[in-house]
Design a protein around this motif. Structure first.
Motif: not given
Length: 115
Positions: A39, A42, A45, A47, A64, A69, A78-80, A82
């Motif tokens: 966390t 953003n 996340q 990965s 996203a 990263y 890497t996925v946000e 959201d």
């Protein structure tokens, strides 16, 4: 985060580690990383390891999803988290990441995990 963390830990032989500090949950199978949960500024996340061609396709398909990263950008995304990547897609990516890492383990280690 708790649901994704538990989904990862429910995988056969999965274990959680904190080699990068207590705020980054590293999920491993056979001692190898298959997911990193964090966390940050953003939000949440995750990965995940991915096949290179699929990794690029997913980056084009979802805003996203970005190159990994601090990871090998050819093999990791890497996925946000959201809400813009459907939950089923995200779970499928976790499954794929686990599978890719598992199949890269030595056969003896694979047999120990699945015995």
């Amino acid at each position: 985060m708790l649901e994704l963390r538990q989904y990862c830990l429910d995988k056969k032989g999965a274990a959680e580690d904190f080699p990068f500090g207590e705020d980054i949950h590293v999920m491993k199978v056979g001692g190898k990383m298959f997911a990193l949960l964090a966390t940050g500024e953003n939000g949440l996340q995750i990965s995940l390891k991915c096949e290179p061609d699929l990794a690029e396709t997913l980056r084009f398909q979802y805003q996203a999803i970005k190159p990994g990263y601090h990871l090998n950008k050819r093999h990791w995304n890497t996925v946000e988290v959201d809400g813009t990547v459907p939950e089923q897609e995200l779970l499928s990516q976790i499954d794929l990441s686990y599978h890719l890492v598992f199949k890269g383990l030595p056969k003896a280690k694979q047999q120990l995990i699945h015995s």
